[in-house]
Motif scaffolding. Structure first.
Motif, mmCIF file in Angstrom:
data_model
loop_
_atom_site.group_PDB
_atom_site.id
_atom_site.type_symbol
_atom_site.label_atom_id
_atom_site.label_comp_id
_atom_site.label_asym_id
_atom_site.label_seq_id
_atom_site.Cartn_x
_atom_site.Cartn_y
_atom_site.Cartn_z
ATOM 1 N N MET A 117 25.574 50.309 -31.643
ATOM 2 C CA MET A 117 24.395 50.036 -32.466
ATOM 3 C C MET A 117 24.367 50.925 -33.701
ATOM 4 S SD MET A 117 21.343 49.240 -29.725
ATOM 5 C CE MET A 117 21.781 50.480 -28.507
ATOM 6 N N GLU A 118 24.828 52.175 -33.516
ATOM 7 C CA GLU A 118 24.882 53.092 -34.666
ATOM 8 C C GLU A 118 25.884 52.585 -35.701
ATOM 9 O OE1 GLU A 118 24.926 53.944 -31.575
ATOM 10 O OE2 GLU A 118 23.323 55.395 -31.220
ATOM 11 N N ALA A 119 27.030 52.099 -35.208
ATOM 12 C CA ALA A 119 28.051 51.563 -36.118
ATOM 13 C C ALA A 119 27.513 50.331 -36.857
ATOM 14 C CB ALA A 119 29.313 51.209 -35.333
ATOM 15 N N ALA A 120 26.799 49.481 -36.127
ATOM 16 C CA ALA A 120 26.229 48.284 -36.752
ATOM 17 C C ALA A 120 25.296 48.660 -37.894
ATOM 18 C CB ALA A 120 25.484 47.459 -35.704
ATOM 19 N N ASN A 121 24.460 49.679 -37.681
ATOM 20 C CA ASN A 121 23.525 50.116 -38.728
ATOM 21 C C ASN A 121 24.260 50.613 -39.960
ATOM 22 O OD1 ASN A 121 21.215 49.494 -37.266
ATOM 23 N ND2 ASN A 121 21.162 51.481 -36.258
ATOM 24 N N LEU A 122 25.368 51.314 -39.741
ATOM 25 C CA LEU A 122 26.147 51.821 -40.876
ATOM 26 C C LEU A 122 26.802 50.680 -41.649
ATOM 27 C CD1 LEU A 122 27.722 54.947 -39.164
ATOM 28 C CD2 LEU A 122 26.082 54.972 -41.047
ATOM 29 N N TYR A 123 27.327 49.686 -40.915
ATOM 30 C CA TYR A 123 27.904 48.518 -41.589
ATOM 31 C C TYR A 123 26.843 47.780 -42.412
ATOM 32 C CZ TYR A 123 32.508 48.540 -39.298
ATOM 33 O OH TYR A 123 33.783 48.854 -38.900
ATOM 34 N N ILE A 124 25.655 47.671 -41.859
ATOM 35 C CA ILE A 124 24.561 46.981 -42.565
ATOM 36 C C ILE A 124 24.182 47.745 -43.834
ATOM 37 C CG2 ILE A 124 22.127 46.314 -42.399
ATOM 38 C CD1 ILE A 124 22.774 45.830 -39.343
ATOM 39 N N MET A 125 24.167 49.076 -43.751
ATOM 40 C CA MET A 125 23.896 49.894 -44.943
ATOM 41 C C MET A 125 24.974 49.673 -45.996
ATOM 42 S SD MET A 125 22.672 53.470 -43.170
ATOM 43 C CE MET A 125 22.747 54.367 -44.722
ATOM 44 N N ALA A 126 26.223 49.593 -45.546
ATOM 45 C CA ALA A 126 27.333 49.361 -46.477
ATOM 46 C C ALA A 126 27.208 47.992 -47.135
ATOM 47 C CB ALA A 126 28.659 49.473 -45.732
ATOM 48 N N GLN A 127 26.816 46.981 -46.341
ATOM 49 C CA GLN A 127 26.623 45.643 -46.897
ATOM 50 C C GLN A 127 25.521 45.662 -47.964
ATOM 51 O OE1 GLN A 127 25.607 42.610 -44.049
ATOM 52 N NE2 GLN A 127 25.024 41.144 -45.622
ATOM 53 N N ARG A 128 24.453 46.399 -47.690
ATOM 54 C CA ARG A 128 23.350 46.490 -48.649
ATOM 55 C C ARG A 128 23.831 47.100 -49.961
ATOM 56 N NH1 ARG A 128 19.782 49.371 -45.654
ATOM 57 N NH2 ARG A 128 19.323 47.479 -44.480
ATOM 58 N N CYS A 129 24.696 48.083 -49.873
ATOM 59 C CA CYS A 129 25.240 48.717 -51.085
ATOM 60 C C CYS A 129 26.045 47.705 -51.905
ATOM 61 C CB CYS A 129 26.130 49.892 -50.711
ATOM 62 S SG CYS A 129 25.236 51.303 -50.036
ATOM 63 N N ILE A 130 26.883 46.932 -51.228
ATOM 64 C CA ILE A 130 27.674 45.904 -51.914
ATOM 65 C C ILE A 130 26.750 44.878 -52.574
ATOM 66 C CG2 ILE A 130 29.215 43.932 -51.552
ATOM 67 C CD1 ILE A 130 30.872 46.310 -51.345
ATOM 68 N N ASP A 131 25.723 44.447 -51.814
ATOM 69 C CA ASP A 131 24.799 43.423 -52.330
ATOM 70 C C ASP A 131 24.039 43.924 -53.556
ATOM 71 O OD1 ASP A 131 25.570 41.679 -50.364
ATOM 72 O OD2 ASP A 131 23.858 42.081 -49.041
ATOM 73 N N GLU A 132 23.671 45.207 -53.528
ATOM 74 C CA GLU A 132 22.861 45.760 -54.621
ATOM 75 C C GLU A 132 23.670 45.980 -55.880
ATOM 76 O OE1 GLU A 132 21.099 49.217 -52.962
ATOM 77 O OE2 GLU A 132 19.576 48.112 -51.806
ATOM 78 N N THR A 133 24.939 46.364 -55.725
ATOM 79 C CA THR A 133 25.753 46.664 -56.913
ATOM 80 C C THR A 133 26.636 45.493 -57.315
ATOM 81 O OG1 THR A 133 27.524 47.627 -55.569
ATOM 82 C CG2 THR A 133 25.775 49.110 -56.333
ATOM 83 N N GLY A 134 27.336 44.921 -56.321
ATOM 84 C CA GLY A 134 28.211 43.785 -56.601
ATOM 85 C C GLY A 134 29.355 44.123 -57.526
ATOM 86 N N THR A 135 29.648 45.400 -57.657
ATOM 87 C CA THR A 135 30.727 45.809 -58.566
ATOM 88 C C THR A 135 31.669 46.756 -57.841
ATOM 89 O OG1 THR A 135 29.392 47.690 -59.331
ATOM 90 C CG2 THR A 135 29.234 45.629 -60.588
ATOM 91 N N GLY A 136 32.755 47.060 -58.530
ATOM 92 C CA GLY A 136 33.688 48.032 -57.971
ATOM 93 C C GLY A 136 34.986 47.393 -57.547
ATOM 94 N N THR A 137 36.065 48.155 -57.678
ATOM 95 C CA THR A 137 37.385 47.670 -57.293
ATOM 96 C C THR A 137 37.422 47.416 -55.786
ATOM 97 O OG1 THR A 137 38.358 48.987 -59.055
ATOM 98 C CG2 THR A 137 39.846 48.188 -57.350
ATOM 99 N N GLY A 138 37.978 46.280 -55.408
ATOM 100 C CA GLY A 138 38.131 45.972 -53.980
ATOM 101 C C GLY A 138 36.858 45.546 -53.299
ATOM 102 N N THR A 139 35.878 45.109 -54.091
ATOM 103 C CA THR A 139 34.609 44.708 -53.478
ATOM 104 C C THR A 139 34.819 43.617 -52.442
ATOM 105 O OG1 THR A 139 33.330 45.304 -55.434
ATOM 106 C CG2 THR A 139 32.336 43.706 -53.925
ATOM 107 N N GLY A 140 35.633 42.601 -52.772
ATOM 108 C CA GLY A 140 35.875 41.501 -51.833
ATOM 109 C C GLY A 140 36.500 41.991 -50.547
ATOM 110 N N ASP A 141 37.494 42.859 -50.647
ATOM 111 C CA ASP A 141 38.163 43.395 -49.466
ATOM 112 C C ASP A 141 37.187 44.228 -48.639
ATOM 113 O OD1 ASP A 141 40.503 43.958 -47.842
ATOM 114 O OD2 ASP A 141 40.373 45.987 -48.634
ATOM 115 N N GLN A 142 36.374 45.031 -49.303
ATOM 116 C CA GLN A 142 35.390 45.841 -48.591
ATOM 117 C C GLN A 142 34.362 44.963 -47.875
ATOM 118 O OE1 GLN A 142 35.125 49.157 -48.055
ATOM 119 N NE2 GLN A 142 37.154 49.351 -48.980
ATOM 120 N N LEU A 143 33.944 43.891 -48.550
ATOM 121 C CA LEU A 143 32.945 43.010 -47.963
ATOM 122 C C LEU A 143 33.473 42.368 -46.676
ATOM 123 C CD1 LEU A 143 30.169 41.661 -48.204
ATOM 124 C CD2 LEU A 143 31.263 39.829 -49.517
ATOM 125 N N THR A 144 34.722 41.924 -46.688
ATOM 126 C CA THR A 144 35.271 41.298 -45.476
ATOM 127 C C THR A 144 35.312 42.304 -44.329
ATOM 128 O OG1 THR A 144 37.562 41.798 -46.132
ATOM 129 C CG2 THR A 144 36.660 39.662 -46.794
#
Length: 424
Positions: free
Chosen positions: A1-28
């Motif tokens: 559950m802790e790992a899930a929360n961290l992944y969700i936080m990471a997804q939120r970061c991607i959604d908010e910025t939508g920029t950066g090298t390797g965004t697609g790879d990170q999102l998958t």
């Protein structure tokens, strides 16, 4: 559950910025992580992650990756009780490799076990097994445990024991698969009359579930329903059955399974029948049946037989006969031998109550032969008690008493005094 929360936080970061090298790879990686961490205890979240991942792979024309996402979605849609979505997803997969085809067939077989179409499930599993045997051991373990489930739902004890043994060998290191296999072993024990062994198995799994907490997820869902069935219908342990029903309701608040209300009403009806509340059981079952037919159809024969029993209790013999005939037709078509025996016996009992002994005898003979063939000792004992009614109506007290005594002895041998005491 802790790992899930961290992944969700990471997804939120991607959604908010939508920029950066390797965004697609990170999102998958993030979406795969969310699926991995939440597929057991938060299927809604896992489905959302996979649907988003599938859309991404589709945009990138990554067909192989998209197909693997769709295969996993079949499984999750089935867990949620959205079987139309599962079948639609399977039909849209145009796998260009043998492994993709085999994985999709294995996944949809799981769907068919919920739909009560065990023979169809077994056909898919048999076709996919040789290919899965050339890949990862885990895929083959998933195939064998789904095969085990299909044979348990058929009431095919010999075959189920064989697939239990194979599953235990292949599932080492995968706790969820090992525990699920043990649930089905407990189920087999009850069907065959080994109540003490079945009870011990269910208690051991309950202890494991409590240690796993919410991460037990669907494992708890299946275990609770299995325990409730045998506690209420076989053992007459209504305290345990009521506790299981409360647990089922609590689990559904988390898992939000489509059609769970109909299941809940069926389980409540089982308890009502044992309490002698037949009219309430009829109301619950008549409300549940239409929904079960559209959803978890593997429970339809259980609802039909319970409704038949309720009508027998209230003396509505014609209704009971119609229901018993529906149960026979359903189970002969889809192969649930446990429930087929119930239907034959119920039809025979209705005929006896109408003094139609000529029609009752062949139905009882079929129930008795199938019980022996399937090695279902509880059904043999129930059959003997109905044979006692038959011989009593025939005026043969000696045979009636012999059947009553045989039934009582069998229940006591199975360490189930509750059923022995119910015999008139």
């Amino acid at each position: 559950m802790e790992a899930a929360n961290l992944y969700i936080m990471a997804q939120r970061c991607i959604d908010e910025t939508g920029t950066g090298t390797g965004t697609g790879d990170q999102l998958t990686k993030i979406l795969e992580g969310i699926w991995e961490c939440t597929r057991v205890f938060r299927p809604d979240m896992a489905i959302d992650a996979l649907e988003r991942l599938g859309a991404y792979y589709n945009e990138q024309a990554m067909k192989k990756e998209r197909d693997f996402v769709q295969i996993r979605l079949i499984n999750l849609y089935s867990q949620k009780g959205t079987f139309d979505k599962a079948l639609d997803t399977f039909n849209k997969i145009d796998g260009d490799t043998k492994m993709t085809k085999a994985l999709s067939e294995c996944a949809v077989a799981y769907t068919y076990t919920f739909l009560g179409r065990q023979d169809t499930a077994i056909e898919h599993l048999e076709r996919s097994r040789p290919v899965l045997a050339t890949g990862q051991r885990f895929f083959l373990a998933v195939n064998t445990i789904t095969t085990l489930a299909a044979y348990v739902w058929k009431g095919a004890i010999r075959e189920a024991l064989y697939w239990y043994s194979r599953t235990k060998k292949l599932s080492k290191g995968h706790l969820d698969l090992e525990l699920m296999a043990d649930i089905w072993l407990g189920y087999i024990d009850f069907l065959s009359g080994n109540f003490t062994s079945g009870t011990k198995t269910f208690l051991r799994i309950l202890d494991a579930q409590e240690r796993l907490g919410s991460t037990a997820g669907g494992l708890s869902y299946i275990h609770t329903q299995s325990s409730l069935y045998f506690s209420a219908v076989y053992m007459g342990n209504l305290e345990q059955a009521s506790h299981d029903l409360e647990r089922f309701v609590h689990l559904d608040r988390t898992l939000c399974v489509n059609g769970a209300k109909a299941l809940r009403d069926l389980y409540d009806a089982w308890i009502c029948l044992e309490k002698g509340l037949s009219t309430k059981a009829i109301d619950l079952l008549e409300g549940a049946l239409p929904s079960l037919k559209k959803g978890a159809a593997n429970r339809v024969p259980y609802a039909i037989n319970a409704l038949c029993a309720a009508h027998l209790d209230t003396g509505e013999i014609s209704c009971a006969q119609d229901l018993a005939a529906r149960g026979i037709a359903w189970n002969e078509r889809f192969g649930n031998q446990d429930q087929l025996i119930w239907s034959y016996r119920s039809a025979a009992k209705a005929c006896i109550m109408k003094n139609d002994l000529e029609q009752a005898k062949p139905l009882l003979v079929r129930a008795s032969m199938l019980s022996k063939k399937c090695m279902m000792k509880p059904h043999m004992a129930w059959n003997h008690s109905v044979w006692a009614l038959y011989w009593k109506k025939q005026g043969d007290k000696e045979k009636a008493d012999a059947c009553t005594g045989r039934s009582q002895r069998m229940w006591l041998e199975m360490e189930c005094p509750y059923q022995a005491e119910k015999i008139p």
